[in-house]
Design an enzyme around this catalytic site. Structure first.
Site, PDB file in Angstrom:
ATOM      1  N   LEU A 104       6.302 -43.120 -85.136  1.00  0.00           N
ATOM      2  CA  LEU A 104       6.670 -42.272 -83.998  1.00  0.00           C
ATOM      3  C   LEU A 104       5.739 -42.717 -82.876  1.00  0.00           C
ATOM      4  O   LEU A 104       4.572 -43.051 -83.126  1.00  0.00           O
ATOM      5  CB  LEU A 104       6.443 -40.797 -84.318  1.00  0.00           C
ATOM      6  N   ASP A 105       6.248 -42.690 -81.645  1.00  0.00           N
ATOM      7  CA  ASP A 105       5.419 -43.106 -80.513  1.00  0.00           C
ATOM      8  C   ASP A 105       4.219 -42.181 -80.337  1.00  0.00           C
ATOM      9  O   ASP A 105       4.230 -41.037 -80.802  1.00  0.00           O
ATOM     10  CB  ASP A 105       6.243 -43.082 -79.215  1.00  0.00           C
ATOM     11  N   TYR A 106       3.234 -42.667 -79.595  1.00  0.00           N
ATOM     12  CA  TYR A 106       2.011 -41.918 -79.257  1.00  0.00           C
ATOM     13  C   TYR A 106       2.348 -40.522 -78.732  1.00  0.00           C
ATOM     14  O   TYR A 106       1.741 -39.527 -79.101  1.00  0.00           O
ATOM     15  CB  TYR A 106       1.281 -42.741 -78.187  1.00  0.00           C
ATOM     16  N   HIS A 191      10.884 -47.194 -80.414  1.00  0.00           N
ATOM     17  CA  HIS A 191      11.322 -46.632 -79.124  1.00  0.00           C
ATOM     18  C   HIS A 191      12.851 -46.525 -79.010  1.00  0.00           C
ATOM     19  O   HIS A 191      13.392 -46.473 -77.913  1.00  0.00           O
ATOM     20  CB  HIS A 191      10.809 -47.481 -77.940  1.00  0.00           C
ATOM     21  N   LYS A 194      14.438 -43.486 -76.985  1.00  0.00           N
ATOM     22  CA  LYS A 194      14.148 -43.589 -75.537  1.00  0.00           C
ATOM     23  C   LYS A 194      15.004 -44.698 -74.916  1.00  0.00           C
ATOM     24  O   LYS A 194      15.556 -44.537 -73.822  1.00  0.00           O
ATOM     25  CB  LYS A 194      12.662 -43.902 -75.327  1.00  0.00           C
TER      26      LYS A 194
END
Ligand code: URA
Length: 241
Positions: A104-106, A191, A194
């Site tokens: 999972l992204d930051y 990502h 997004k």
């Protein structure tokens, strides 16, 4: 009789890393069996062989651990970070070498699995096993009907078409010019959500993973975690095609 297994499987089963990563390490000459470098992928080994990966001798009898974390913002899904950012494994109290199943992204929050069972991670991450992941995205702007259809029919991200399993618009906030959208995909590329929204012209402001296969984060505050039950682990393993 001595039971022989493929080297990459033994490395993954030891919990050191995923099977794919083990293959990369073998190819890169980072794996020694009984003191000799092995770069051949099909090599079979037994319990009696001493396997050293990146200088670390494998402990073949490590206890398998499985965690479900409600990931907060501001943590990266990696074992360490050269920029000194916090890593998700810091949130789990264990001495085992666990790692996240996928990323999972930051700035993404929500459901993240962590384990030291490479075979388990491999099953969940393999595209052919079609593991569903559901995200709630807050996006800039109002998603039009045309854009919803575009998403549902599939958008091309980095040259590969992604067709979501489901897209549900939960809220259109005309005043704040934002939409809340639930999207379910089986893709695991970085990502990806997004990028899918960007393809239809919307920037994702906030992203949360609400569900992973049949699991959710109910009862867990941000930063809290629990162990998976044996039943949940078996059910996840049975997703292997
Ligand atoms: N898709 C994204 O864009 N980010 C995540 O963190 C997970 C899926």
């Amino acid at each position: 009789m001595i039971y022989m297994e493929r080297l990459q499987k033994v490395i993954a089963n030891s919990g050191y890393c995923s099977r794919r990563k083990a293959e990369e390490l073998i190819e890169a000459g980072q794996v020694y069996v009984n003191g000799e470098i092995v770069t051949e992928m099909g090599t079979k080994v037994s319990e009696k062989d001493e396997i050293v990966v990146e200088g670390v001798t494998l402990n073949k009898s490590v206890k398998k651990e499985y965690y479900l974390l409600n990931k907060p913002r501001g943590y990266i899904c990696s074992l360490s970070d050269e920029k000194g950012r916090r890593v998700v494994t810091e949130l789990i109290n264990t001495n085992e070498r666990i790692y996240p199943v996928g990323r999972l992204d930051y700035d993404t929050t929500g459901l993240l699995l962590l384990t030291n069972d490479g075979e388990f991670a491999n099953i969940l991450m393999h595209p052919s096993n079609n593991v569903e992941k559901t995200y709630l995205a807050i996006i800039e702007g109002i998603l039009t009907t045309e854009e919803i259809y575009k998403l549902i029919n599939g958008v091309v991200v980095d040259g590969v078409k992604v067709v979501p399993k489901r897209v549900k618009v939960k809220k259109k906030d005309l005043e704040k010019n934002k939409s809340k959208v639930e999207i379910t995909i089986v893709e695991g590329r970085n990502h990806i959500v997004k990028k899918m929204f960007l393809e239809v012209g919307h920037y994702v402001q906030k992203l949360t993973r609400q569900r992973y296969a049949f699991l959710d984060v109910k009862g867990l505050q941000s930063g809290e975690y629990r162990c998976l039950t044996n039943e949940e682990v078996s059910k996840l393993k049975s997703l292997k095609k």
